[in-house]
Scaffold this motif. Structure first.
Motif, PDB file in Angstrom:
ATOM      1  N   ALA A  66     -18.260 -71.659  56.173  1.00 43.87           N
ATOM      2  CA  ALA A  66     -17.532 -72.383  57.230  1.00 43.87           C
ATOM      3  C   ALA A  66     -16.135 -72.771  56.752  1.00 43.87           C
ATOM      4  CB  ALA A  66     -18.315 -73.627  57.641  1.00 43.87           C
ATOM      5  N   LYS A  69     -13.903 -69.694  56.718  1.00 49.47           N
ATOM      6  CA  LYS A  69     -13.486 -69.327  58.080  1.00 49.47           C
ATOM      7  C   LYS A  69     -12.430 -70.293  58.580  1.00 49.47           C
ATOM      8  CE  LYS A  69     -17.494 -66.846  59.752  1.00 49.47           C
ATOM      9  NZ  LYS A  69     -18.563 -66.805  60.752  1.00 49.47           N
ATOM     10  N   THR A  71     -12.456 -72.465  60.937  1.00 53.35           N
ATOM     11  CA  THR A  71     -12.329 -72.633  62.388  1.00 53.35           C
ATOM     12  C   THR A  71     -13.157 -73.825  62.844  1.00 53.35           C
ATOM     13  OG1 THR A  71     -14.209 -71.191  62.875  1.00 53.35           O
ATOM     14  CG2 THR A  71     -12.051 -70.135  62.703  1.00 53.35           C
ATOM     15  N   ARG A  72     -12.759 -74.339  63.984  1.00 57.71           N
ATOM     16  CA  ARG A  72     -13.485 -75.466  64.574  1.00 57.71           C
ATOM     17  C   ARG A  72     -14.943 -75.077  64.854  1.00 57.71           C
ATOM     18  NH1 ARG A  72     -12.014 -79.983  66.770  1.00 57.71           N
ATOM     19  NH2 ARG A  72     -13.203 -80.943  68.446  1.00 57.71           N
ATOM     20  N   GLU A  73     -15.141 -73.875  65.368  1.00 61.06           N
ATOM     21  CA  GLU A  73     -16.480 -73.404  65.694  1.00 61.06           C
ATOM     22  C   GLU A  73     -17.374 -73.320  64.456  1.00 61.06           C
ATOM     23  OE1 GLU A  73     -13.672 -71.714  66.635  1.00 61.06           O
ATOM     24  OE2 GLU A  73     -13.639 -72.379  68.718  1.00 61.06           O
ATOM     25  N   ALA A  74     -16.810 -72.862  63.332  1.00 63.02           N
ATOM     26  CA  ALA A  74     -17.600 -72.737  62.106  1.00 63.02           C
ATOM     27  C   ALA A  74     -18.061 -74.104  61.609  1.00 63.02           C
ATOM     28  CB  ALA A  74     -16.789 -72.022  61.027  1.00 63.02           C
ATOM     29  N   GLU A  76     -18.312 -76.904  63.430  1.00 59.59           N
ATOM     30  CA  GLU A  76     -19.235 -77.480  64.408  1.00 59.59           C
ATOM     31  C   GLU A  76     -20.639 -76.884  64.262  1.00 59.59           C
ATOM     32  OE1 GLU A  76     -17.271 -76.819  68.123  1.00 59.59           O
ATOM     33  OE2 GLU A  76     -16.123 -78.688  67.983  1.00 59.59           O
ATOM     34  N   LEU A  77     -20.709 -75.594  64.010  1.00 59.48           N
ATOM     35  CA  LEU A  77     -22.005 -74.949  63.811  1.00 59.48           C
ATOM     36  C   LEU A  77     -22.686 -75.492  62.555  1.00 59.48           C
ATOM     37  CD1 LEU A  77     -24.104 -72.825  64.602  1.00 59.48           C
ATOM     38  CD2 LEU A  77     -22.799 -71.180  63.238  1.00 59.48           C
ATOM     39  N   LEU A  95     -13.182 -80.941  59.903  1.00 62.48           N
ATOM     40  CA  LEU A  95     -12.997 -80.772  61.346  1.00 62.48           C
ATOM     41  C   LEU A  95     -11.938 -81.712  61.877  1.00 62.48           C
ATOM     42  CD1 LEU A  95     -14.110 -79.245  63.792  1.00 62.48           C
ATOM     43  CD2 LEU A  95     -15.817 -81.046  64.059  1.00 62.48           C
ATOM     44  N   SER A  99      -8.137 -80.946  63.733  1.00 59.97           N
ATOM     45  CA  SER A  99      -7.747 -81.506  65.035  1.00 59.97           C
ATOM     46  C   SER A  99      -6.338 -82.075  64.994  1.00 59.97           C
ATOM     47  CB  SER A  99      -8.725 -82.611  65.448  1.00 59.97           C
ATOM     48  OG  SER A  99     -10.004 -82.063  65.604  1.00 59.97           O
TER      49      SER A  99
END
Length: 100
Positions: A66, A69, A71-74, A76-77, A95, A99
């Motif tokens: 994560a 990567k 990314t926000r998605e990584a 959050e997952l 995260l 932001s």
């Protein structure tokens, strides 16, 4: 004619039982001796399942994926899957940095 058939079949049976380890009768190999498993006489059993991984190491690897990567998605997952893990706090901090 039947007299020839009987001695021929007896001869074939004698050859099959005479101690030869493999005989090819009609294209099918016939085993006469006992199969040898290994030196101890016991067959070794292959493990049916691999050893379990350390759960903490698996979570740390997921966090690194994560983080790479980025990314926000990584993140959050990762948080959704491992919200109770101490690394989830680091993922939450990462995260928040994304932001800004």
């Amino acid at each position: 004619m039947k007299q020839r058939t009987l001695p021929a079949s007896l001869f074939a049976a004698f050859i099959a039982l005479a101690g030869l380890s493999h005989q090819h009768l009609g294209g099918v190999p016939v085993m006469v001796e006992k199969a040898k498993a290994d030196d101890s006489g016991r067959a070794r059993r292959a493990p049916s399942m691999p050893m379990a991984r350390d759960p903490a190491a698996a979570v740390a690897e997921e966090y690194e994926v994560a983080r790479r990567k980025g990314t926000r998605e990584a993140f959050e997952l990762f948080i959704a899957r491992h919200g109770d893990d101490p690394l989830a706090e680091r993922a939450r901090a990462d995260l928040q940095r994304l932001s800004r």
